[in-house]
Enzyme design. Structure first.
Site, PDB file in Angstrom:
ATOM      1  N   PRO A  15       0.850  -1.197   0.000  1.00  0.00           N
ATOM      2  CA  PRO A  15       0.000   0.000   0.000  1.00  0.00           C
ATOM      3  C   PRO A  15       0.883   1.243   0.000  1.00  0.00           C
ATOM      4  CG  PRO A  15       0.044  -1.003   2.187  1.00  0.00           C
ATOM      5  CD  PRO A  15       0.791  -1.930   1.269  1.00  0.00           C
ATOM      6  N   MET A  16       0.632   2.161  -0.935  1.00  0.00           N
ATOM      7  CA  MET A  16       1.459   3.362  -1.048  1.00  0.00           C
ATOM      8  C   MET A  16       0.561   4.574  -1.264  1.00  0.00           C
ATOM      9  SD  MET A  16       4.637   1.863  -3.357  1.00  0.00           S
ATOM     10  CE  MET A  16       3.610   0.764  -4.356  1.00  0.00           C
ATOM     11  N   CYS A  75       3.209   3.291   9.161  1.00  0.00           N
ATOM     12  CA  CYS A  75       3.403   4.580   8.493  1.00  0.00           C
ATOM     13  C   CYS A  75       3.951   5.611   9.471  1.00  0.00           C
ATOM     14  CB  CYS A  75       2.077   5.064   7.904  1.00  0.00           C
ATOM     15  SG  CYS A  75       2.236   6.634   7.020  1.00  0.00           S
TER      16      CYS A  75
END
Length: 340
Positions: A19-20, A102
């Site tokens: 996931p970016m 994150c």
């Protein structure tokens, strides 16, 4: 009881695209799915408050063709995450993933992401609440630690707690996150990688399905980790910037099925999708920005990127621009210098 979606997502997690933020949107995922039918794809992180309090259900939009695809959630309130997980499962996602890795300032201020590495009991509560709320699998993506934590102590405790709460699959970014002193970009490169620690965690928790993430730049590296005993590999920037290098051979070489895909055919297969996006009021560059690296390392690659970059934002730009860019690839002859 976990539904069939668990087996689909779990098998697919042998190779996953990370996931970016700002990158792995629905257009990117549709494109990546044409390159590999088997790899597990992830959404950008979606915050639970945005879904539950903000009603931003459009953030869950995706095409059935993207599956198997996982929804990554950010949050730290167990009840709110449970409700967000319900919304994600109802939208058709095969897996719900909790972001504990994150390092951005915005994530820290919201008490989620990498800061949760310091709150293992709370993460366990969140996992348990989400597991109780949905039938699809609930997973975690984490770092090996943050700031001055000792990963040798922190990571085993973290894994033990989330495992006891019902998480059977975890992806470990093999770097610390420095919440003080490093930018989010620096946190992707500066802290040293410790793949050996991830391998030791697999030995310590053999019942856990453990994937490694961080700094992996080729399919050959991915295969080496799998051969060494890890259950899965997650690749981020390399899969985005050079998607053909990672994804076209993934199905036969990682999953033992199908044949390698042809990037030229994939580019042409995107044309009906692009037409539909434009008919719905979208802009060409919203799709083609994810396709710029498709021919990285091949003759004509620089011209492909230039045609799309310069033309896709112009008013009225359409699928014919992709065909024009493709001509730069299909007319490039073997033996020409590789345009990178």
């Amino acid at each position: 009881m976990i539904s069939e979606a668990k087996s689909k997502a779990c098998i697919a997690s042998r190779l996953a695209v990370a996931p970016m933020m700002d990158w792995t949107d629905r257009h990117c995922r549709y494109f990546h799915r044409l390159l590999s039918r088997e790899a597990l794809l992830y959404t950008e992180m979606v915050t639970a408050p945005a879904l539950v309090r903000g009603g931003a259900l459009h953030l869950l939009d995706h095409a059935p063709e993207e599956n198997p695809v996982a929804l990554q959630l950010g949050g730290s309130d167990p009840a709110e995450l449970a409700q967000a997980a319900r919304l994600g499962a109802a939208a058709g996602y095969d897996e719900i993933n909790l972001n504990c890795g994150c390092p951005s300032d915005r994530v820290q201020s919201g008490t989620f992401g990498a800061v949760l590495m310091t709150k293992a009991p709370l993460v366990a509560e969140c996992v348990a609440a989400m597991r109780d709320a949905v039938e699809v699998e609930v997973t975690v993506k984490c770092r090996i630690g943050v700031d001055d934590q000792d990963p040798e102590q922190v990571l085993p405790e973290f894994l033990s707690r989330i495992s006891a709460a019902g998480c059977g699959r975890v992806t470990i970014h093999a770097r610390k996150a420095w919440l003080q002193g490093l930018s989010p970009k620096e946190n992707r490169d500066v802290p040293p990688l410790d793949y050996n620690l991830v391998m030791r965690m697999k030995a310590m928790f053999p019942h856990l399905h453990i994937s490694v993430n961080g700094g992996i730049a080729s399919l050959e590296e991915a295969k080496a980790f799998l051969e060494a005993g890890l259950d899965g590999v997650m690749i981020g920037r390399a899969a985005y910037h050079s998607p053909a290098d990672i994804l076209t051979r993934a199905d036969p070489e990682i999953f033992g099925t199908g044949t390698a895909t042809d990037p030229v055919r994939v580019a042409r297969a995107m044309l009906p999708y692009i037409e539909g996006h434009l008919a719905a009021g979208g802009r060409l560059h919203q799709v083609t920005r994810h396709m710029l690296g498709l021919f990285a390392g091949r003759p004509g690659a620089r011209a492909w990127r230039r045609v799309l970059s310069e033309g896709a934002t112009r008013p009225g730009a359409g699928p014919d621009l992709v065909e024009q860019a493709l001509e730069r690839i299909t007319t490039a002859t073997p033996g020409q210098p590789v345009a990178g």
